[in-house]
Scaffold this motif. Structure first.
Motif, mmCIF file in Angstrom:
data_model
loop_
_atom_site.group_PDB
_atom_site.id
_atom_site.type_symbol
_atom_site.label_atom_id
_atom_site.label_comp_id
_atom_site.label_asym_id
_atom_site.label_seq_id
_atom_site.Cartn_x
_atom_site.Cartn_y
_atom_site.Cartn_z
ATOM 1 N N ARG A 26 15.451 1.913 19.033
ATOM 2 C CA ARG A 26 16.248 0.933 19.773
ATOM 3 C C ARG A 26 15.425 -0.309 20.072
ATOM 4 N N VAL A 27 16.096 -1.444 20.170
ATOM 5 C CA VAL A 27 15.450 -2.673 20.642
ATOM 6 C C VAL A 27 16.213 -3.112 21.895
ATOM 7 N N ALA A 28 15.515 -3.126 23.021
ATOM 8 C CA ALA A 28 16.160 -3.527 24.281
ATOM 9 C C ALA A 28 16.358 -5.044 24.299
ATOM 10 N N ARG A 29 17.266 -5.508 25.131
ATOM 11 C CA ARG A 29 17.513 -6.950 25.265
ATOM 12 C C ARG A 29 16.258 -7.666 25.751
ATOM 13 N N GLY A 30 15.970 -8.798 25.132
ATOM 14 C CA GLY A 30 14.839 -9.618 25.555
ATOM 15 C C GLY A 30 13.485 -9.081 25.119
ATOM 16 N N ARG A 31 13.483 -8.131 24.184
ATOM 17 C CA ARG A 31 12.236 -7.495 23.749
ATOM 18 C C ARG A 31 11.769 -8.113 22.434
ATOM 19 N N PHE A 32 10.447 -8.176 22.251
ATOM 20 C CA PHE A 32 9.881 -8.533 20.951
ATOM 21 C C PHE A 32 9.482 -7.229 20.285
ATOM 22 N N SER A 33 10.122 -6.897 19.180
ATOM 23 C CA SER A 33 9.828 -5.656 18.484
ATOM 24 C C SER A 33 9.286 -5.972 17.106
ATOM 25 N N ALA A 34 8.112 -5.433 16.834
ATOM 26 C CA ALA A 34 7.493 -5.656 15.528
ATOM 27 C C ALA A 34 7.825 -4.468 14.635
ATOM 28 N N LEU A 35 8.423 -4.766 13.508
ATOM 29 C CA LEU A 35 8.696 -3.731 12.509
ATOM 30 C C LEU A 35 7.514 -3.764 11.549
ATOM 31 N N LEU A 36 6.628 -2.797 11.744
ATOM 32 C CA LEU A 36 5.336 -2.827 11.062
ATOM 33 C C LEU A 36 5.297 -1.745 9.995
ATOM 34 N N GLY A 37 4.592 -2.016 8.930
ATOM 35 C CA GLY A 37 4.443 -0.984 7.900
ATOM 36 C C GLY A 37 3.782 -1.564 6.675
ATOM 37 N N PRO A 38 3.041 -0.739 5.942
ATOM 38 C CA PRO A 38 2.388 -1.238 4.728
ATOM 39 C C PRO A 38 3.408 -1.522 3.632
ATOM 40 N N ASN A 39 2.966 -2.054 2.519
ATOM 41 C CA ASN A 39 3.874 -2.337 1.410
ATOM 42 C C ASN A 39 4.640 -1.075 1.020
ATOM 43 N N GLY A 40 5.947 -1.238 0.811
ATOM 44 C CA GLY A 40 6.773 -0.108 0.376
ATOM 45 C C GLY A 40 7.216 0.804 1.508
ATOM 46 N N ALA A 41 6.938 0.439 2.765
ATOM 47 C CA ALA A 41 7.263 1.306 3.910
ATOM 48 C C ALA A 41 8.766 1.413 4.151
ATOM 49 N N GLY A 42 9.526 0.395 3.735
ATOM 50 C CA GLY A 42 10.978 0.416 3.938
ATOM 51 C C GLY A 42 11.485 -0.711 4.836
ATOM 52 N N LYS A 43 10.609 -1.643 5.191
ATOM 53 C CA LYS A 43 10.992 -2.726 6.110
ATOM 54 C C LYS A 43 12.132 -3.580 5.523
ATOM 55 N N SER A 44 11.969 -4.008 4.280
ATOM 56 C CA SER A 44 12.995 -4.875 3.682
ATOM 57 C C SER A 44 14.305 -4.127 3.480
ATOM 58 N N THR A 45 14.192 -2.850 3.139
ATOM 59 C CA THR A 45 15.417 -2.053 2.982
ATOM 60 C C THR A 45 16.154 -1.976 4.310
ATOM 61 N N LEU A 46 15.415 -1.760 5.384
ATOM 62 C CA LEU A 46 16.044 -1.700 6.706
ATOM 63 C C LEU A 46 16.715 -3.036 7.041
ATOM 64 N N SER A 48 17.859 -5.157 4.933
ATOM 65 C CA SER A 48 19.057 -5.274 4.095
ATOM 66 C C SER A 48 20.243 -4.539 4.724
ATOM 67 N N VAL A 49 19.964 -3.415 5.381
ATOM 68 C CA VAL A 49 21.043 -2.700 6.083
ATOM 69 C C VAL A 49 21.532 -3.548 7.257
ATOM 70 N N LEU A 50 20.586 -4.052 8.038
ATOM 71 C CA LEU A 50 20.956 -4.782 9.262
ATOM 72 C C LEU A 50 21.697 -6.079 8.963
ATOM 73 N N THR A 51 21.458 -6.646 7.777
ATOM 74 C CA THR A 51 22.117 -7.909 7.442
ATOM 75 C C THR A 51 23.356 -7.692 6.574
ATOM 76 N N LEU A 53 23.754 -6.130 3.686
ATOM 77 C CA LEU A 53 23.642 -6.097 2.223
ATOM 78 C C LEU A 53 23.760 -4.678 1.685
ATOM 79 N N ILE A 54 23.422 -3.700 2.524
ATOM 80 C CA ILE A 54 23.545 -2.286 2.159
ATOM 81 C C ILE A 54 24.341 -1.603 3.265
ATOM 82 N N ARG A 55 25.229 -0.699 2.891
ATOM 83 C CA ARG A 55 26.018 0.015 3.923
ATOM 84 C C ARG A 55 25.146 1.020 4.669
ATOM 85 N N PRO A 56 25.278 1.094 5.994
ATOM 86 C CA PRO A 56 24.505 2.072 6.763
ATOM 87 C C PRO A 56 25.079 3.479 6.594
#
Ligand SMILES: Nc1ncnc2c1ncn2[C@@H]1O[C@H](COP(=O)(O)OP(=O)(O)OP(=O)(O)O)[C@@H](O)[C@H]1O
Length: 240
Positions: A26-46, A48-51, A53-56
């Motif tokens: 979860r990301v609470a209101r007014g929070r800075f959340s860093a989505l961290l991970g090495p190459n290939g971790a799944g950040k861009s895929t996630l 793509s879901v949030l925007t 481009l991919i169905r959740p």
């Protein structure tokens, strides 16, 4: 108040390759959340879901309390996005780019002017408003894109590795500005593999090989060591 973002049991595979495996946070209101991970971790895929481009599926995503699968238009109206690749008209001025986007968002002229002034102030871009985008440096172009993503007052600002290709001062200015936005109630999801962009008070969501490896406050997670060393221990990947 509902969270800016709530994700439960989210998975996605590209063909046979699993990119997200039962991710939830979860990301609470007014929070800075860093989505961290090495190459290939799944950040861009996630992202793509949030925007949208991919169905959740399977999994559940709520943005500002609205279910992305059930009410995609309303849910997507709750996000502002800064993609990794630039999306603007370089021949137009900063102001024209912002006005164009405000009109796409259906804002009337008065509201649009107020929001543009506010966003330019928050990104310290007021003096650049009449400059052509092609004449700006990379850092200022990025700041314009961030200002633009704020115009419709989204519940969540999503940035996909927004400092890629920028020099150190420009990177610092952008990370500072976006951290400052949380003081104005903006919630942020900032995808990165650069641990030095994260402050101790930030939430860190660490993905590794598509799984949620850790979720907590950066200061608590790193427990006295450098965040990059912690990330190396958690993922075995060399941090930047
Ligand atoms: N369009 C695609 N088609 C097939 N496989 C993909 C696609 N996009 C990503 N993948 C695979 O999904 C996995 C997660 O990749 P993803 O790009 O989401 O990770 P990432 O954390 O954003 O990495 P990076 O920091 O390198 O951008 C990787 O194994 C990647 O090869």
């Amino acid at each position: 108040m509902t969270d800016a973002l709530a994700i439960r049991d989210l998975s996605h595979a590209w063909g046979r390759k699993s990119a997200l495996d039962g991710v939830g946070f979860r990301v609470a209101r007014g929070r800075f959340s860093a989505l961290l991970g090495p190459n290939g971790a799944g950040k861009s895929t996630l992202i793509s879901v949030l925007t949208g481009l991919i169905r959740p599926r399977p999994g559940r995503v709520e943005i500002g309390g609205i279910d992305l699968a059930r009410a995609p238009r309303a849910a997507l109206a709750q996000i502002g996005v800064v993609f990794q690749s630039a999306t603007y008209d370089a021949e137009l001025s900063v102001l024209s780019n912002l006005r164009y986007f405000a009109s796409l968002q259906g804002l009337d002229r008065k509201t649009s002017s107020q929001r543009i002034d506010e966003a330019l102030d928050r990104l310290d871009m007021r003096e650049r408003a009449r400059e052509r985008v092609r004449d700006l440096n990379g850092g200022h172009r990025r700041r314009m894109e961030i200002a633009r993503a704020l115009l419709h007052r989204p519940a969540l600002l999503i940035l996909d590795e927004p400092t890629v290709g920028l020099d150190a001062p420009a990177r610092r200015a952008i990370t500072d500005h976006v951290h400052d936005l949380t003081g104005h109630g903006v919630s942020v999801l900032w995808a990165t593999h650069l641990s030095d962009e994260i402050r101790d008070s930030d939430q860190v969501v660490l993905l590794h090989q598509g799984r949620l490896q850790a979720d907590g406050t950066a200061g608590a997670l790193r427990a006295g060591s450098a965040l990059s060393d912690w990330m190396l221990r958690e993922t075995g990947a060399m941090p930047c």
